[in-house]
Design an enzyme around this catalytic site. Structure first.
Site, PDB file in Angstrom:
ATOM      1  CD  GLU A  81      21.356  25.468  14.293  1.00 42.43           C
ATOM      2  OE1 GLU A  81      20.275  25.604  13.973  1.00 42.43           O
ATOM      3  OE2 GLU A  81      22.094  25.162  13.649  1.00 42.43           O
TER       4      GLU A  81
HETATM    5  C1  LIG Z   1      29.587  22.623  20.376  1.00 46.03           C
HETATM    6  C2  LIG Z   1      28.633  23.816  20.305  1.00 46.03           C
HETATM    7  C3  LIG Z   1      28.714  24.665  18.912  1.00 46.03           C
HETATM    8  C4  LIG Z   1      27.865  25.775  19.048  1.00 46.03           C
HETATM    9  N1  LIG Z   1      27.761  26.390  17.894  1.00 46.03           N
HETATM   10  C5  LIG Z   1      27.255  27.550  17.985  1.00 46.03           C
HETATM   11  C6  LIG Z   1      27.399  28.452  16.713  1.00 46.03           C
HETATM   12  O1  LIG Z   1      27.868  28.185  15.768  1.00 46.03           O
HETATM   13  N2  LIG Z   1      26.975  29.900  16.862  1.00 46.03           N
HETATM   14  C7  LIG Z   1      26.373  30.315  18.138  1.00 46.03           C
HETATM   15  O2  LIG Z   1      25.777  31.436  17.995  1.00 46.03           O
HETATM   16  N3  LIG Z   1      26.232  29.498  19.080  1.00 46.03           N
HETATM   17  C8  LIG Z   1      26.663  28.342  19.112  1.00 46.03           C
HETATM   18  N4  LIG Z   1      26.610  27.486  20.191  1.00 46.03           N
HETATM   19  C9  LIG Z   1      26.079  28.073  21.575  1.00 46.03           C
HETATM   20  C10 LIG Z   1      24.675  27.321  21.664  1.00 46.03           C
HETATM   21  O3  LIG Z   1      23.742  27.517  20.971  1.00 46.03           O
HETATM   22  C11 LIG Z   1      24.265  27.577  23.205  1.00 46.03           C
HETATM   23  O4  LIG Z   1      25.241  26.805  23.975  1.00 46.03           O
HETATM   24  C12 LIG Z   1      22.898  27.282  23.596  1.00 46.03           C
HETATM   25  O5  LIG Z   1      21.930  28.277  22.913  1.00 46.03           O
HETATM   26  C13 LIG Z   1      22.637  27.169  25.031  1.00 46.03           C
HETATM   27  O6  LIG Z   1      23.202  28.576  25.711  1.00 46.03           O
HETATM   28  P1  LIG Z   1      23.990  28.457  26.885  1.00 46.03           P
HETATM   29  O7  LIG Z   1      25.164  27.523  26.791  1.00 46.03           O
HETATM   30  O8  LIG Z   1      24.485  29.923  27.146  1.00 46.03           O
HETATM   31  O9  LIG Z   1      22.990  27.813  27.990  1.00 46.03           O
HETATM   32  P2  LIG Z   1      22.054  28.512  29.131  1.00 46.03           P
HETATM   33  O10 LIG Z   1      21.227  29.596  28.027  1.00 46.03           O
HETATM   34  O11 LIG Z   1      22.850  29.361  30.111  1.00 46.03           O
HETATM   35  O12 LIG Z   1      21.388  27.508  29.611  1.00 46.03           O
HETATM   36  C14 LIG Z   1      21.580  26.627  30.667  1.00 46.03           C
HETATM   37  C15 LIG Z   1      20.514  25.706  30.772  1.00 46.03           C
HETATM   38  O13 LIG Z   1      19.100  26.590  31.354  1.00 46.03           O
HETATM   39  C16 LIG Z   1      18.196  26.083  30.646  1.00 46.03           C
HETATM   40  N5  LIG Z   1      17.331  27.304  30.431  1.00 46.03           N
HETATM   41  C17 LIG Z   1      17.883  28.667  29.916  1.00 46.03           C
HETATM   42  N6  LIG Z   1      16.708  29.434  30.004  1.00 46.03           N
HETATM   43  C18 LIG Z   1      15.750  28.708  30.010  1.00 46.03           C
HETATM   44  C19 LIG Z   1      14.142  29.052  30.287  1.00 46.03           C
HETATM   45  N7  LIG Z   1      13.671  30.392  29.967  1.00 46.03           N
HETATM   46  N8  LIG Z   1      13.405  27.950  30.669  1.00 46.03           N
HETATM   47  C20 LIG Z   1      13.830  26.828  30.806  1.00 46.03           C
HETATM   48  N9  LIG Z   1      14.995  26.444  30.824  1.00 46.03           N
HETATM   49  C21 LIG Z   1      16.049  27.510  30.433  1.00 46.03           C
HETATM   50  C22 LIG Z   1      18.836  25.680  29.313  1.00 46.03           C
HETATM   51  O14 LIG Z   1      17.970  24.869  28.542  1.00 46.03           O
HETATM   52  C23 LIG Z   1      20.021  24.940  29.799  1.00 46.03           C
HETATM   53  O15 LIG Z   1      19.597  23.563  30.246  1.00 46.03           O
HETATM   54  C24 LIG Z   1      27.281  26.271  20.196  1.00 46.03           C
HETATM   55  C25 LIG Z   1      27.223  25.558  21.496  1.00 46.03           C
HETATM   56  C26 LIG Z   1      28.202  24.405  21.512  1.00 46.03           C
HETATM   57  C27 LIG Z   1      28.315  23.535  22.854  1.00 46.03           C
END
Ligand SMILES: Cc1cc2nc3c(=O)[nH]c(=O)nc-3n(C[C@H](O)[C@H](O)[C@H](O)COP(=O)(O)OP(=O)(O)OC[C@H]3O[C@@H](n4cnc5c(N)ncnc54)[C@H](O)[C@@H]3O)c2cc1C
Length: 391
Positions: free
Chosen positions: A375
């Site tokens: 989230e």
């Molecule tokens: C167990 C679990 C349950 C989940 N449940 C759901 C769900 O029900 N529905 C759903 O839609 N999603 C769900 N998610 C997805 C979750 O919301 C995403 O994993 C999360 O938003 C981060 O996206 P990402 O994993 O692609 O990381 P990325 O966006 O690739 O980020 C990687 C890193 O880069 C940092 N970063 C990225 N952009 C920036 C920026 N502009 N400035 C500074 N730092 C940045 C992030 O903070 C992070 O540290 C779930 C994830 C998990 C692991």
């Protein structure tokens, strides 16, 4: 000065909970202790949450707490929801995330923005806890940057055709109703995104294997695949292009739920640490008599209390129809860090016993981490907060 509760309330700074709030908190606490605690270690170990337990949570009203009673919900405020979430997450953070997705993302979103027909058909069974919902925004290449939706929804006249993959979806296989985001017109960027209600057994919709996770292992997380999935036009929520706004609005409320989940994980680990510190003896006295342990407990309690106040304040802003976007990000950012820090200290206080399953705190430490990721990661919360500060 002798101020009674009414006078205090008139100042606008009354921190006391109502009878109803206390009742809900007690009810959630009892349920967590009596029905969630037995088996929580096995659920974590086996990555399985029994259907009977989901049904039981539904019967008790935990899945539709804030939804309108007209649609089978509890009609409760966000403060009640936070109180219940904290108590549930103290014992089982996996149960708490299932609750959080269903209450704040799926039910709230449908109630606020769904058509009357959508509310009757979909919100009612979800709010009653007869079925569970999922919120499908993230994709392999669209997490923090949710604008990069690659899933497409082509307008075919009376229906849309959905193609794409969603990642990390909580309740991925237990859900029956899925809110799925997709790009209808990439040239319109965020204004080209829509959100659709998709039923589980729709042809072309398939569920990937369960993710093998670090924490919240009792909750099921899956990828979802959509291949030429026909979605009737009446299953689009809101006007054409409303999907991204829907996501941002629901997530703002969702973050209050995740802050409450984090708060629960932290306070659960803290309660266990206090009890253990009184029991465990070293050098002829309980470890609670060592000042370094006392100071750890004092720090943990201070952090938890601050997280609780931030979370309740965000809920109160929501309940009183004030802007809660920054407050919910602030609460989530802080409470998730408190969950992480507190659970690490809880393991430390338990020494070697903290490192094994039976004492629960290692699970809590693993569960805490996700609250800094989903989230909106902590970095994304800082973007939301700083944007509001600097605008
Ligand atoms: C167990 C679990 C349950 C989940 N449940 C759901 C769900 O029900 N529905 C759903 O839609 N999603 C769900 N998610 C997805 C979750 O919301 C995403 O994993 C999360 O938003 C981060 O996206 P990402 O994993 O692609 O990381 P990325 O966006 O690739 O980020 C990687 C890193 O880069 C940092 N970063 C990225 N952009 C920036 C920026 N502009 N400035 C500074 N730092 C940045 C992030 O903070 C992070 O540290 C779930 C994830 C998990 C692991």
């Amino acid at each position: 000065m002798n101020q009674d509760a009414t006078e205090l309330s008139a100042t606008g700074m009354d921190f006391s909970l109502s009878e109803e709030h206390l009742m809900i908190k007690d009810m959630a606490r009892d349920f967590a202790k009596n029905e969630l605690l037995p088996g929580v270690i096995e659920r974590d170990e086996n990555q399985k949450f029994p259907k009977e337990l989901i049904n039981r949570m539904g019967e008790l009203g935990f899945f539709g707490m804030m939804a309108d009673p007209q649609y089978g919900g509890g009609g409760l405020d966000a403060i009640s929801y936070v109180l219940a979430m904290e108590e549930i997450a103290k014992v089982d953070a996996s149960a708490a995330v299932m609750m959080s997705v269903n209450n704040s993302l799926v039910c709230w979103g449908l109630q606020e923005f769904g058509s009357e027909a959508q509310k009757e058909k979909y919100l009612t069974p979800l709010a009653k806890g007869e079925v569970i919902g999922a919120f499908c925004l993230s994709e392999p290449e669209a997490g923090s940057d949710a604008t990069s939706q690659k899933t497409t929804a082509v307008d075919m006249g009376d229906h849309y055709l959905l193609n794409g993959t969603k990642n990390w979806i909580t309740n991925g296989s237990t859900a029956s109703t899925y809110l799925v985001f997709a790009q209808t017109d990439a040239s319109k960027r965020t204004h080209g995104i829509n959100v659709f209600i998709v039923e589980k057994n729709t042809p072309g919709f398939s569920i990937g294997p369960k993710e093998n996770k670090l924490g919240i292992r009792g909750s099921d997380t899956h990828s979802l695949m959509f291949t030429d999935v026909r979605v009737p036009k009446e299953n689009r929520i809101g006007a054409d292009g409303f999907g991204f706004t829907f996501a941002m609005k629901t997530l703002a409320g969702g973050r209050i739920g995740i802050a409450a989940q984090a708060l629960g994980i932290a306070s659960g680990a803290f309660e266990r640490s206090v009890a253990y510190a009184k029991e465990r003896k070293t050098f002829g006295k309980p470890i609670a008599d060592h000042q370094s342990i006392q100071f750890k407990l004092a720090d943990m309690n201070t952090q938890i209390e601050a997280a609780r106040l931030l979370t309740l304040k965000a809920a109160w802003l929501k309940d009183t129809h004030q802007d809660y976007v920054t407050a919910s990000s602030t609460a989530k950012l802080f409470a998730s860090k408190v969950a992480m820090d507190t659970t690490i200290e809880a393991v430390q206080i338990h020494g070697g016993y903290g490192y094994v399953r039976e004492f629960h705190v290692e699970r809590m430490m693993r569960d805490a981490k996700i609250t800094q990721i989903y989230e909106g990661t902590s970095e994304i919360q800082k973007i939301v907060i700083s944007r509001a500060l600097l605008k």
